[in-house]
Design an enzyme around this catalytic site. Structure first.
Site, short mmCIF file in Angstrom:
data_model
loop_
_atom_site.label_atom_id
_atom_site.label_comp_id
_atom_site.label_asym_id
_atom_site.label_seq_id
_atom_site.Cartn_x
_atom_site.Cartn_y
_atom_site.Cartn_z
N CYS A 52 0.79 -1.23 0.00
CA CYS A 52 0.00 0.00 0.00
C CYS A 52 0.83 1.28 0.00
O CYS A 52 0.27 2.38 -0.02
CB CYS A 52 -0.96 -0.03 1.18
SG CYS A 52 -1.87 -1.58 1.21
N HIS A 102 -9.66 2.36 0.36
CA HIS A 102 -8.21 2.15 0.31
C HIS A 102 -7.87 1.56 -1.06
O HIS A 102 -8.20 0.41 -1.35
CB HIS A 102 -7.80 1.20 1.44
CG HIS A 102 -6.32 1.08 1.59
ND1 HIS A 102 -5.42 1.70 0.75
CD2 HIS A 102 -5.56 0.41 2.50
CE1 HIS A 102 -4.19 1.41 1.13
NE2 HIS A 102 -4.24 0.64 2.18
N HIS A 107 -2.39 8.27 6.25
CA HIS A 107 -2.68 7.00 5.60
C HIS A 107 -4.10 6.58 6.02
O HIS A 107 -4.90 6.22 5.18
CB HIS A 107 -1.64 5.96 6.00
CG HIS A 107 -1.77 4.66 5.28
ND1 HIS A 107 -1.81 4.59 3.90
CD2 HIS A 107 -1.87 3.38 5.71
CE1 HIS A 107 -1.94 3.32 3.53
NE2 HIS A 107 -1.98 2.57 4.60
#
Lengths: 402, 299, 85
Positions: free
Chosen positions: A163, A331, A296
């Site tokens: 990620c 996400h 994040h």
């Protein structure tokens, strides 16, 4: 190594819009893109919410102007749409040729096609036309196709660090420009939703069945999303020589490793702390000079606590304004660093902080609350953008107003 | 845990021990296909069990940066950790970044590796495309002018150091050329490599070619040899390691061994007997119009 | 109960690929996590699936799993209790 690296173009496609303007409109009108699965065939269809780009592959191919008689994946199509927008918005199609690179990132590449065809691949007797898709599986394939669509061949590569992938592609691009290896780079990343990743995150029990609530005490996990985000970065000289508008500067970057666990973040947020600290050092900024953090903030209990702890360690009681735009886009894995680089730049350009929607109650462990309403007229000089991935891969970028 | 992870972690360990480096300033890996076995496991479980009773371990370990991450975990290494996944240029991409880090002064020791594994599924799927030569047990097939090659896998790691103690070799150039079949473009890159190192073609003692025995694919290597290094000694190395995305890493390992030990292993079949000690080796690999050139020198 | 404990040991060794561990090495009352077998949070998720697959028992979240997965014995107790019901 003192060349300044500046941003001259932006491109994005996500569940909240097909281009920069549409994304901006959704962000400022507080419209998230999270909903039921439409484009995937999965048993989780009406149970697990996702943040999907609401177009079929055929529609996307049309938007990307891609010849569908060639084997192609959704990943490539999303990537072409966003990378081309960035490329054109920087006017790169019109300027004399400088050394141009394309640095992309993805976490699962062409898995979306592979999972549909895998049983046929395995059947030794079936050697049909579908076999042409075999070459679209690996992560580098989408990069080659997108670079081809843009006509870039001076340099290209693909990064996959889960990620944090596309934050890392921006970091590499900035370093290569600083070192004089390239004059400009289209950097960012792309991922499409797959049954593979939905089930993967589901086994980890970190998918929220409701809309994700980053940094909220009641958060239960993340919503998966898809999309692509790219920025055009170039040396300041090249941008000025070409009279291209400079949107912001990429002034800091860092990548560190948490070295704690294959997936979980450490309780003290060591990797995240080191990444943010180092990025500030590279940017030559003190902690007080950061006006906004695009965190994040996935919405998992573990990430947000660890990231929040790291922020508290670095900023003390003076944690800057912050928000997670994953509350809009979900996400997007290998794309999130690129998409959030676009959003961070938009924040600077429009003096706007996009809110962290769905937040209500601070987590018990930390005295931290993100911005919950749209803030405009904020003079944002520097933004910190965090991206953390599996394998303890922690990255932070600093974008600065010029 | 897939074999690629075990191979990678083991090779990284040997490498650091060999270099007497405890904790590198960066860990940079390249892998064309990533953790195939774990990816296939998780995918097959999804398909066979209709998305029920799935467990996370193989999903977690299917992530492309697992090898680099596991090395960092074992060393408790908080430093820079990148993984490149750019097809047959994954290792070369990692190599370019490693050199950049050293030049920036951000690192004095970089752990660089190339890893890929072969699995039964990967083998049989690619068999359908006629990738493989079957029933081959020696390197003889290499010279038979036939179709297909032998599958390979491996992990090769290197410690790149800006102030090495007992080095294997010096890295003089790592260059990549994209998307061209023009010999002119190749010549330009070669000229750049030569001029920046004050060398001429005749100074290269050995050309290590990424030829893999596939008649059609190997044409690019014979052209390369014919056009630029007609008089030079040459050898292939994929008869030793097989074909895989990061087999160039094996080539670099082999070249480093030759340069340090000053002897050429018997398995390396040279175009002729060398007249003098091998001190400059150029590796050349190519796929789909992409090319990589790596120049190493003895120290 | 002893049969169930032994069966669980074999299943756990298989599910977690504990290649070096033999069933007789595991003390049924020793902690599975931390100092005992040294399992981690991912192993806990594997055990949740094991319960579902082998015994048809659903554990809704990792937090409530904590009590169940204290030891092999506590797992066996949980299975015995819920299977009856």
């Amino acid at each position: 190594m003192s060349r300044k690296v500046v941003i001259t173009g932006l491109g994005v496609i996500s569940s909240i819009g097909n281009n920069v303007q549409e994304n901006y409109n959704s962000l400022t009108s507080l419209k998230p893109g999270i909903g039921h699965i439409q484009n995937l065939d999965t048993v989780h269809k009406n149970i697990i919410p996702v943040s999907e780009v609401k177009f079929s592959d055929k529609d996307l191919a049309h938007m990307a102007e891609f010849d569908m008689s060639r084997p192609v994946t959704r990943t490539t199509l999303l990537g072409i749409i966003a990378a081309r927008e960035a490329y054109h918005s920087a006017g790169l199609d019109k300027v004399a040729k400088l050394r141009t690179g394309f640095i992309s990132a993805t976490s699962v590449g062409g898995m979306g096609k592979t999972e549909m065809l895998y049983q046929k691949y395995l059947d030794p007797a079936d050697n049909g036309d579908f076999m042409k898709f075999l070459e679209t599986h690996d992560c580098g394939e989408s990069t080659e196709r997108i670079a081809e669509a843009l006509g870039i061949k001076d340099y290209m590569t693909t990064i996959s660090t889960a990620c944090s992938s596309s934050a890392n592609s921006i970091m590499l691009g900035a370093r290569m420009i600083k070192a004089g290896m390239l004059d400009r780079v289209i950097a960012g990343g792309v991922d499409s939703l797959t049954v593979f990743t939905i089930n993967g995150f589901n086994t980890l029990m970190i998918l929220d069945k409701e809309h994700c609530r980053p940094f909220d005490d009641s958060r239960q996990g993340l919503n998966l999303g898809e999309g692509a985000g790219y920025i055009v970065i170039e040396s300041e000289e090249a941008a000025k020589a070409g009279n291209r508008p400079i949107l912001a500067e990429v002034s800091g970057y860092a990548n560190t490793n948490d070295a704690y666990h294959q997936t979980a973040s450490s309780p003290d947020g060591q990797g995240a702390f080191l990444a943010m600290k180092k990025a500030l050092e590279v940017a030559g900024l003190t902690a007080e000079e950061i006006d906004y953090i695009n965190v994040h903030g996935t919405g998992t209990p573990n990430n947000d606590l660890s990231e929040g702890t790291a922020m508290t360690r670095l900023f003390g009681t003076q944690v800057p304004k912050f928000s997670s735009t994953k509350s809009y886009t979900g996400h997007t894995l290998g794309a999130c660093g690129g998409i959030e680089a676009v959003y961070s730049t938009l924040s600077i350009m429009n003096k706007t902080i996009f809110p962290n929607i769905n937040f209500k109650v601070k987590m018990k462990e930390l005295d931290l609350a993100p911005e919950t309403s749209l803030l405009s007229g904020v003079d944002i000089k520097s933004v910190l953008s965090n991206s953390f991935g599996f394998g303890g891969n922690n990255s932070a970028l600093v974008f600065k107003k010029i | 845990m897939g074999r690629v992870i075990k191979m990678g972690v083991a090779a990284a360990n040997y490498c650091l021990r060999d270099a007497k480096v405890e904790n590198p300033d960066a860990i940079i890996t390249g892998t064309g296909m990533g953790c195939l076995e774990d990816t296939e496991n998780f995918l097959c479980n999804i398909l066979n069990n209709k998305e029920q009773f799935l467990t996370p371990t193989s999903f977690i370990q299917s992530t492309h940066n697992t090898v680099g991450a596991q090395i960092a975990l074992l060393l408790t290494c908080n430093n820079y950790n990148f993984t490149y996944v750019h097809r047959d240029l994954s290792f070369e991409s990692a190599f370019v970044d490693s050199i950049l880090l050293l030049k920036e002064g951000e690192a004095s020791n970089v752990l660089l590796g190339g890893v890929d594994e072969m699995t039964p599924n990967h083998y049989s799927i690619h068999s359908k495309k006629g990738f493989w030569r079957k029933g081959v047990t020696t390197s003889e097939f290499f010279y038979e002018n036939s179709k297909g090659t032998i599958p390979g896998e491996g992990a090769a790691f290197f410690t790149l150091s800006s102030s090495p103690k007992d080095p294997y070799a010096a890295v003089l150039a790592v260059e990549i050329l994209f998307n061209t079949n023009s010999q002119e473009d190749l010549k330009k890159i070669l000229d750049r490599i030569f001029s920046s190192n004050n060398l001429e073609a005749k100074d290269i003692d050995l050309i290590l070619l990424g030829a893999n025995g596939d008649q059609e694919g190997d044409r690019v290597y014979s052209e390369f040899k014919e056009n630029f290094f007609k008089e030079n000694n040459a050898a292939a190395y994929k008869n030793l390691c097989g074909e895989y995305s990061t087999s160039t890493a094996f080539g670099v390992w082999l070249a480093s061994q030759i340069l340090k030990k000053k002897e050429i292993p018997a398995g390396v079949s040279l175009s002729r007997t060398p007249e003098k000690e091998v001190s400059k080796i150029l590796l050349y690999n190519s796929y789909n119009g992409n090319h990589s050139l790596i120049l190493l020198s003895s120290c | 109960m002893e049969d169930l404990v032994n069966q669980l040991k074999v299943q756990i060794i298989k599910a977690l690929k504990l290649e070096d561990v033999k069933p007789e090495d595991i003390n049924p009352t020793a902690p599975l996590f931390g100092d005992g077998l040294g399992l981690d949070s991912i192993d806990a998720l594997e055990l949740i699936v094991l319960l579902e697959k082998e015994y048809g028992l659903r554990v809704e979240n990792a937090a409530s799993a904590k009590k169940i997965f204290l030891s092999i014995q506590s797992m066996a107790d949980y299975i015995a209790e819920h299977k009856k019901a």
